[in-house]
Scaffold this active site. Sequence first.
Site, PDB file in Angstrom:
ATOM      1  N   GLY A   1      -4.672   9.490 -51.286  1.00  0.00           N
ATOM      2  CA  GLY A   1      -5.075   8.330 -51.873  1.00  0.00           C
ATOM      3  C   GLY A   1      -5.749   9.108 -53.318  1.00  0.00           C
ATOM      4  CG  ASP A   2      -8.394  12.063 -53.578  1.00  0.00           C
ATOM      5  OD1 ASP A   2      -7.061  12.238 -52.329  1.00  0.00           O
ATOM      6  OD2 ASP A   2      -9.421  12.949 -53.741  1.00  0.00           O
ATOM      7  CD  GLU A   3      -4.068  15.465 -53.129  1.00  0.00           C
ATOM      8  OE1 GLU A   3      -2.751  15.435 -51.777  1.00  0.00           O
ATOM      9  OE2 GLU A   3      -5.067  15.905 -52.339  1.00  0.00           O
TER      10      GLU A   3
ATOM     11  CG  ASN B   1      -1.834  16.194 -43.732  1.00  0.00           C
ATOM     12  OD1 ASN B   1      -0.953  16.161 -42.628  1.00  0.00           O
ATOM     13  ND2 ASN B   1      -1.907  16.923 -44.152  1.00  0.00           N
ATOM     14  NE  ARG B   2      -7.427  17.223 -42.071  1.00  0.00           N
ATOM     15  CZ  ARG B   2      -6.611  17.907 -43.389  1.00  0.00           C
ATOM     16  NH1 ARG B   2      -5.677  17.242 -42.793  1.00  0.00           N
ATOM     17  NH2 ARG B   2      -7.147  18.577 -44.562  1.00  0.00           N
TER      18      ARG B   2
ATOM     19  CE1 TYR C   1      -7.204  22.866 -45.841  1.00  0.00           C
ATOM     20  CE2 TYR C   1      -6.087  24.255 -47.247  1.00  0.00           C
ATOM     21  CZ  TYR C   1      -6.558  23.131 -46.640  1.00  0.00           C
ATOM     22  OH  TYR C   1      -6.167  22.163 -47.809  1.00  0.00           O
TER      23      TYR C   1
ATOM     24  CD  GLU D   1      -2.140  20.922 -50.801  1.00  0.00           C
ATOM     25  OE1 GLU D   1      -1.959  20.234 -52.037  1.00  0.00           O
ATOM     26  OE2 GLU D   1      -1.571  20.932 -49.824  1.00  0.00           O
TER      27      GLU D   1
HETATM   28 ZN   LIG Z   1      -3.089  15.535 -50.074  1.00  0.00          ZN
END
Ligand SMILES: [Zn+2]
Length: 491
Positions: free
Chosen positions: A124-126, A184-185, A284, A306
């Site tokens: 949401g914050d992207e 995304n998990r 990661y 990204e």
């Molecule tokens: Zn993200």
Amino acid sequence: MKFLFSLLFLSLNFSSFFYYTIARGGERSSNYSGFMSSSYLGSARHLFEENHFQKLDKLAHGYMTNYDLEKAITAFGRRCANISRIYSIGKSVEGVPLWVMEISDKPGEEEVEPAFKFIGNVHGDEPVGRELLLLLANWLCDNYKKDSLATLIIDNVHLHILPSMNPDGFSLRRRGNANNIDLNRDFPDQFFPMNDNLDSRQPETKAVMSWLKRIRFTASASLHGGALVANYPWDGTQDKRKIYYACPDDDTFRFMASVYSRSHYNMSLSEEFQGGITNGASWYPIYGGMQDWNYIHAGCFELTLEISDNKWPAANELPTLWEFNKMSMLNLVASLVKTGIHGKIFSSDCGRPLHASVAIKGINSTIKASHAFADYHRMLAPGQRYEVIATMPGYKSKNTCVLLGEEAMTVDFILDPEIASNGNLLKSGCDCSLNNKSRFKLVEFLPGPHWEVSLILVSILVFLCFLFKRRVIFNHSKQRQLVGPKRSVVI
Ligand SMILES: [Zn+2]
Ligand SMILES: *[C@@H]1O[C@H](CO)[C@@H](O)[C@H](O)[C@H]1NC(C)=O
Ligand SMILES: *[C@@H]1O[C@H](CO)[C@@H](O)[C@H](O)[C@H]1NC(C)=O
Ligand SMILES: *[C@@H]1O[C@H](CO)[C@@H](O)[C@H](O)[C@H]1NC(C)=O
Ligand SMILES: *[C@@H]1O[C@H](CO)[C@@H](O)[C@H](O)[C@H]1NC(C)=O
Ligand SMILES: *[C@@H]1O[C@H](CO)[C@@H](O)[C@H](O)[C@H]1NC(C)=O
């Protein structure tokens, strides 16, 4: 003492942990992230989020609200009606429709073409992705029949764009959805049974999963923020270690990620990531991510992009970010047509399209030809020799070696039905020029004393069908070749 020591250890690790959470990282992997107690993490994050919210709220000026986004999608659909279709794949927890723009010269129709999907705003914050995706859609519409790349994409690809997978998280200015779950998990994981309970999965995740059942995507990308890198599978490792964990199509994914990073203004100049690309697990490891699930369960080659170091930059930076990413987005979608191996698979006993599997020797992953037209589209790194294998139950497998250059290749297959040792045709479900009555007679003949004669008859028929088919396939190949210079092979 021990407590103090672990506190020290935690604070030392905090900065690096935080760094990881910036982009794909997150709350739900706390089971697997090891050293961090979830309660400690929870309160620290909470404080962070409150300050953060006010900051993000200011930054939201100039960004589309969910209402603005819906209006922009509707306006696009009206303005570009003959090359688009607007549909929803479901609703968020708060009931916001998850709108998709399909862009193609024949939107909504199944064609002998690959499909690509872009998903923005998973977190949401992207929010940069959701803005850029609207710009992309409008740019394609404005440049159709003017710009060769726009025309190539619209004529030869079905591009599906979901600008926001997480509208609730966007309006809450936070990573997770309305239930504060990191989407995304939330996908099933190949190594850990963390999300195997279908009922507890989030509606946004379920919507994407059922979308992939309906549409056969060749490749896709989700857009994130917090770093500048093109990330490819695997995202997770079997033993949770942070190491390069190559998936079977490592070369292909490195190629695709490089198409993005090399077309970008400066992604490939990254000092942190060589060439601006990274294997997810070597950066990661994460579990339950969307990317690995796409590849494993849908044969869809997905990247996690990204696209800005700053997750939520001021809105006046959006035009620059669009310029930085525009060619990357276009070239990635166009690579579905310009590279790789494409073709159709038919049966030799009457030219029926076969929903067969296509594999590459030495690469443990298969894709399927479509039900309707039996076309397949296999992404592959150029400049290598490949052995392509087509298989279908009831038919003899066929394989062929090709040297894939920089351009796409067409490789069509004609598979022969299997003949059992007693001479019986197995699974010959089509009647070719025969009606089903005469086929029955023929089959009755087979075990009898005249079976050799029958076999010759069958062979002649099969051969006639084969000749007929070659013409059909030749026509199809001609069609494909309109796309660009392509070598064509019929196997
Ligand atoms: Zn993200
Ligand atoms: C869409 O409409 C425009 C303008 O009427 C036309 O130029 C274009 O060829 C149309 N595209 C398709 C795919 O029909
Ligand atoms: C994750 O941790 C929670 C509690 O901390 C536990 O209930 C849950 O079973 C764990 N999940 C996995 C997959 O280990
Ligand atoms: C790319 O360019 C932007 C804007 O000039 C800059 O902020 C960023 O640090 C650059 N990144 C790399 C990897 O060069
Ligand atoms: C191929 O991949 C599957 C999982 O997708 C695995 O079960 C199988 O063992 C692999 N085969 C080889 C030969 O590596
Ligand atoms: C043969 O054809 C008839 C109609 O022509 C059809 O009703 C029947 O189901 C067919 N039988 C087989 C085995 O396909």
